[in-house]
Structure formats: structure tokens, C-alpha cells
Design a protein around this motif. Structure first.
Motif, PDB file in Angstrom:
ATOM      1  N   THR A 166      28.507  14.475  23.219  1.00 55.79           N
ATOM      2  CA  THR A 166      27.071  14.710  23.135  1.00 55.79           C
ATOM      3  C   THR A 166      26.793  16.139  22.687  1.00 55.79           C
ATOM      4  OG1 THR A 166      26.574  13.102  24.859  1.00 55.79           O
ATOM      5  CG2 THR A 166      24.916  14.774  24.443  1.00 55.79           C
ATOM      6  N   LYS A 171      22.376   3.881  23.426  1.00 54.41           N
ATOM      7  CA  LYS A 171      22.096   4.898  24.448  1.00 54.41           C
ATOM      8  C   LYS A 171      23.182   4.791  25.507  1.00 54.41           C
ATOM      9  CE  LYS A 171      19.234   7.701  26.749  1.00 54.41           C
ATOM     10  NZ  LYS A 171      18.840   8.994  26.326  1.00 54.41           N
ATOM     11  N   ARG A 217      22.374  11.746  27.195  1.00 62.01           N
ATOM     12  CA  ARG A 217      21.044  12.225  26.872  1.00 62.01           C
ATOM     13  C   ARG A 217      20.602  11.695  25.504  1.00 62.01           C
ATOM     14  NH1 ARG A 217      19.824  18.555  26.737  1.00 62.01           N
ATOM     15  NH2 ARG A 217      17.878  18.223  27.816  1.00 62.01           N
ATOM     16  N   ASN A 218      21.554  11.627  24.572  1.00 62.48           N
ATOM     17  CA  ASN A 218      21.257  11.218  23.203  1.00 62.48           C
ATOM     18  C   ASN A 218      22.015   9.943  22.834  1.00 62.48           C
ATOM     19  OD1 ASN A 218      19.593  13.511  22.532  1.00 62.48           O
ATOM     20  ND2 ASN A 218      21.467  14.720  22.486  1.00 62.48           N
ATOM     21  N   CYS A 219      21.506   9.271  21.814  1.00 61.56           N
ATOM     22  CA  CYS A 219      22.130   8.048  21.318  1.00 61.56           C
ATOM     23  C   CYS A 219      23.207   8.372  20.292  1.00 61.56           C
ATOM     24  CB  CYS A 219      21.075   7.177  20.641  1.00 61.56           C
ATOM     25  SG  CYS A 219      19.823   6.552  21.751  1.00 61.56           S
ATOM     26  N   CYS A 266      26.972  11.785  19.638  1.00 64.93           N
ATOM     27  CA  CYS A 266      25.601  11.687  20.159  1.00 64.93           C
ATOM     28  C   CYS A 266      24.813  12.932  19.743  1.00 64.93           C
ATOM     29  CB  CYS A 266      25.627  11.583  21.683  1.00 64.93           C
ATOM     30  SG  CYS A 266      26.433  10.101  22.296  1.00 64.93           S
ATOM     31  N   GLN A 274      18.597   9.734  18.936  1.00 61.45           N
ATOM     32  CA  GLN A 274      17.592   9.416  19.952  1.00 61.45           C
ATOM     33  C   GLN A 274      16.223   9.273  19.280  1.00 61.45           C
ATOM     34  OE1 GLN A 274      18.093   8.638  23.112  1.00 61.45           O
ATOM     35  NE2 GLN A 274      15.919   8.282  23.421  1.00 61.45           N
ATOM     36  N   ARG A 332      16.107   6.082  17.346  1.00 62.73           N
ATOM     37  CA  ARG A 332      15.983   4.928  18.240  1.00 62.73           C
ATOM     38  C   ARG A 332      14.529   4.739  18.665  1.00 62.73           C
ATOM     39  NH1 ARG A 332      19.053   1.406  21.488  1.00 62.73           N
ATOM     40  NH2 ARG A 332      18.004   0.880  23.425  1.00 62.73           N
ATOM     41  N   GLU A 333      13.849   5.837  18.962  1.00 57.13           N
ATOM     42  CA  GLU A 333      12.442   5.749  19.344  1.00 57.13           C
ATOM     43  C   GLU A 333      11.585   5.216  18.208  1.00 57.13           C
ATOM     44  OE1 GLU A 333      11.568   9.686  20.838  1.00 57.13           O
ATOM     45  OE2 GLU A 333      12.964   9.414  22.512  1.00 57.13           O
TER      46      GLU A 333
END
Length: 189
Positions: free
Chosen positions: A2, A29, A34-36, A76, A81, A84-85
Motif C-alpha cells: 500500500t 479493496k 486503505r487503498n484498492c 495499492c 480507490q 473504484r468510487e
């Protein structure tokens, strides 16, 4: 591994990621992360190597083989992230016409390289993993883009099937990017 900061990210990278996710890969995830990270697989090693090279800043570049498929994953990063959102809702991929209007030829090329093919002079995109709502949004987006198509079920799986004329236009868009030779068989009409 990460990371808290992204390596330099270009619009090209973002488009390759979007195309990869549309083509069936996943932004994962980690349970305690914390991150993808981006996870992709393919039976075509040359195609996997092409995509891994395009996303080289985000991984150690290692491709592994498991049975009859090849796998690659990124490290990651906050970028994944954020993506992904953009591309998921409640843990599932969710596409809208507005989101799809942001894709460029490289995203389309990667998407088509992952899950497209030509059958009886008609391009077909496998959209089953994206779900019914996203498939309808895809069909609407392409119809609004003058690439006439319809949603079909083939052996119980959702597909977007283009008309012969739209197929020619779609393939011209894919060829703008000068895709690797390993997907040319998917572009033959």
C-alpha cells in the motif's frame, strides 16, 4: 503493498484502467487496506503483457500463471480507490451514460480487447459481469454515439450487439489506438 501517494498518473493511464475494469477486471479493496488495487486476468499472455506495460508505474510488472490463465495486479494506490468510487456502487460495478461519455479510444480498445469479438459481421461486447442496468446504460451510450446496437442474451448472458455498420465504425475507433497484433483476430469482419 500500500502506498499513500500515486506515481505520476496520466489521462492515458486512467483510460486504460477504465477500459480494463469495463472488460471484466476488478478494483479490489483489501480487507485491512486503505487503498484498492487493480486485478486482471487473461488467457492471452501477449494481451496481458500489453496491459501490464501500459500500467507499469503501478506494479512490479510481474505476471503469474495459474492453470490456463495469466494474472497481474497493481500495488495499492489512492488512484485505484478513486477509480473504484467512480466505477462501483455498493461493491458492484455501476455505469452511467455520463461516465461512459468520458471514455476515449484507448479505453474502448482495452475494453474491446478484453471482452469484444465479431460474430457474423456484428461486434459483440460481453457485458454480463456488469449487470443489467449497466448493460442498458452501455447500449444507450453507444446508440447516442451513433453506434447502433441492442442488448441481447446469448446462452443466458448479457451482450451488446452492434449492427454491421456500427461494427465498422467501432473497429475504426479501436484501430485509432494501433492496438497490439494479439487482438487483431477480434477485429476481423
Amino acid at each position: 503493498m500500500t502506498y499513500h501517494n500515486n506515481p505520476p498518473v496520466s489521462e492515458w493511464h486512467r483510460q486504460v484502467i477504465i477500459g480494463t475494469v469495463l472488460g471484466g477486471s476488478s478494483l479490489v479493496k483489501p480487507a485491512r487496506g486503505r487503498n484498492c488495487y487493480l486485478f486482471m486476468r487473461s488467457k492471452n499472455l501477449d494481451w496481458m503483457q500489453f496491459k501490464a506495460k501500459e500500467l507499469e508505474p503501478f506494479s512490479n510488472g510481474q505476471i503469474t500463471q495459474e492453470k490456463n490463465s495469466y494474472r497481474w495486479h497493481s500495488n495499492c494506490y489512492p488512484l485505484f480507490q478513486e477509480m473504484r468510487e467512480l466505477l462501483y456502487e455498493k461493491g458492484k460495478k455501476k455505469l452511467t451514460v455520463d461516465l461512459l461519455s468520458s471514455i476515449r479510444p484507448i479505453a474502448l480498445t482495452v475494453w474491446y480487447g478484453d471482452c469484444g469479438r465479431v460474430v457474423r459481421k456484428k461486434a459483440v461486447l460481453n457485458t454480463h459481469k456488469l449487470g443489467e442496468d449497466s448493460t442498458e446504460a452501455i447500449s444507450e451510450f453507444f446508440n447516442l454515439s451513433n453506434l447502433e446496437n441492442k442488448v441481447v442474451k446469448e446462452r443466458g448472458y448479457l451482450r451488446v450487439s452492434f449492427t454491421p455498420d456500427a461494427t465498422i465504425s467501432l473497429i475504426k475507433l479501436v484501430l485509432q489506438v494501433n492496438p497490439p497484433k494479439c487482438i487483431y483476430h477480434k477485429l476481423s469482419i
